[in-house]
Write an enzyme that holds these catalytic residues in place. Sequence first.
Site, PDB file in Angstrom:
ATOM      1  N   GLU A 185       0.829  -1.209   0.000  1.00  0.00           N
ATOM      2  CA  GLU A 185       0.000   0.000   0.000  1.00  0.00           C
ATOM      3  C   GLU A 185       0.865   1.262   0.000  1.00  0.00           C
ATOM      4  O   GLU A 185       0.629   2.204   0.764  1.00  0.00           O
ATOM      5  CB  GLU A 185      -0.959  -0.006   1.195  1.00  0.00           C
ATOM      6  CG  GLU A 185      -2.036  -1.062   1.077  1.00  0.00           C
ATOM      7  CD  GLU A 185      -3.050  -1.014   2.209  1.00  0.00           C
ATOM      8  OE1 GLU A 185      -2.664  -0.654   3.332  1.00  0.00           O
ATOM      9  OE2 GLU A 185      -4.220  -1.328   1.962  1.00  0.00           O
ATOM     10  N   GLU A 263      -7.278  -7.409  -0.626  1.00  0.00           N
ATOM     11  CA  GLU A 263      -7.733  -7.333   0.761  1.00  0.00           C
ATOM     12  C   GLU A 263      -9.217  -7.016   0.764  1.00  0.00           C
ATOM     13  O   GLU A 263      -9.627  -5.852   0.706  1.00  0.00           O
ATOM     14  CB  GLU A 263      -6.984  -6.247   1.546  1.00  0.00           C
ATOM     15  CG  GLU A 263      -5.540  -6.551   1.840  1.00  0.00           C
ATOM     16  CD  GLU A 263      -4.918  -5.491   2.736  1.00  0.00           C
ATOM     17  OE1 GLU A 263      -5.651  -4.627   3.254  1.00  0.00           O
ATOM     18  OE2 GLU A 263      -3.696  -5.521   2.922  1.00  0.00           O
TER      19      GLU A 263
END
Length: 643
Positions: A185, A263
């Site tokens: 991320e 995710e």
Amino acid sequence: MAPEKPPCLPSLLLPLLTLLLPQADTRSFVVDRDNDRFLLDGAPFRYVSGSLHYFRVPRVLWADRLFKMRLSGLNAIQFYVPWNYHEPQPGVYNFNGSRDLIAFLNEAAIADLLVILRPGPYICAEWEMGGLPSWLLRNPKIHLRSSDPDFLAAVDSWFKVLLPKIYPWLYHNGGNIISIQVENEYGSYKACDFSYMRHLAGLFRVLLGDKILLFTTDGPQGLKCGSLQGLYTTVDFGPADNMTKIFTLLRKYEPHGPLVNSEYYTGWLDYWGQNHSTRSILSVTKGLENMLKLGASVNMYMFHGGTNFGYWNGADEKGRFLPITTSYDYDAPISEAGDPTPKFFALRNVISKFQKVPLGPLPPPSFKMMLGPLTLHLDGDLLDFLDFLCPQGPIRSILPMTFEAVKQDHGFMLYRTYLTQTIFEPTPFWVPNDGVHDRAYVMVDGVFQGVLERNMRHKLLLTGKLGAKLDILLENMGRLSFGSNSSDFKGVLEPPILGQTILTQWMMFPLKIDNFVKWWFPLQLPKTSRPQFPSGPTFYSTTFPILGLVGDTFLYLPGWTKGQVWINGFNLGRYWTKQGPQQTLYVPRPLLFSSGILNTIILLELEKVPPQPEVQFLDKPILNSSIHKTYIDSPEPMVLSGH
């Protein structure tokens, strides 16, 4: 001459099996961009995966959790590798016991699960410092997650140890790792340093070759800075988010190939002092089914959460410092104690519509044990044990030093000085610039005065005589794992001030409490007169046998305030009964002794002991205290915290 023995059946079958099984040189996992799909050994493939962190589950329970995940219908698992868990000191590596990464990969292979690996170097994961080792901060000018040469040198050194270990486990080499994430991320980080990302990608290619699929993961807002040409772009979002909008945005960065949600949130994390998070079964299953109808590959974060044992929890910074609870139950399909939940069976039903689910009954929930209440006995104030907790003696400095400066990575450190004048009237005592990281327990001549807390409680009123001993026990509540992700130094960061006087001439005692509790008994301190209800940092303990069947259990600490618990020398984690929402701590069965052998429980209570110093072991967890209402799904989009 003795006749030759006929070859045994396995040796006859082995050549045949060798011909039937895909060979390492024919094994492949690739992106088919023409048809927007993955190919596994040349055949169309879609993974339905779940996240599990080996570092949050005792090693003896790995096989149980993985087996249940496979029975849910998953064909892959996804997990991080926390750098700080494996390189506790520069150049010192630990891959033993619960840190045996290769053993975990082997357990996953036995469970017939492919692996999506996320080795960092930064992982977030609500883990201490996002998986980065705190010893990096011994260089106070280092720029984390950037092309700072000092940071890159440490990363290169680490990956030159880690990546060769996993190389034989790559799918095309005969292992079960089908893809590897580069960083984590990164688009949510302030730096947006493409040179750093290119350096990492090149390092992975040099050490792992060009056959392994490398990918990135970002939230929708992070795709711009987190994606990189040559790495496959994936996205993450939860059931409350707009799937169509997000996948449309993803196509701007990855026009061809399978859609991937790396995710998909089955639950959410908990912070001390806030509500226990849940995600409804209906919203989670509906979102999964819609993605699978699109042909997307999905990883569910988390499928089994586990526990932040010891000091390993991370923290967020959202307007203020928010440390994460010991429980990482996450409202996941498999509970913290390893039991399938109703969410598990609902997701299994959805998965069965799209791919084959293994036959066979699931193991029943583990036996849960109740015991107590048990009365704990006062052993003494923490200050009484200082010679044992810091046998090497204090470090002296004119100004206070941080944890990092004295090479104290976790836990607690005691700061001590002496008053240079008598303070007759209550006088403000404070640390400028919010310089307490994270909680300070203040004592004058051994008498507890109160707490200073990062972002929250900034001042105490003190009195004291000339020469009085001023002690500050500093607790590191976990370094930032997301948010600004700036260098989160711990300790007293600025010289404390009493009235108008800057306090100097400090002694720092780095406390090795975990080492101390391993030889706790028989340790006899001289008996002194003590208040009926002690306050301030105090040790309590007791021993107890278990005469019946030993099972998983949950330690309940009614009336206690805040502290740390050890069972049979194992650091179970932090409790904060007064703050909540978590009221019990998960105690896995393997930590306990059976057959009447005495078990030892030790508490370090930091603030206030209840009138009845008792604990109980319950057969159900309490993750949401009565003073907090459970957080349920709302129609508002989830604010991504990052993982």
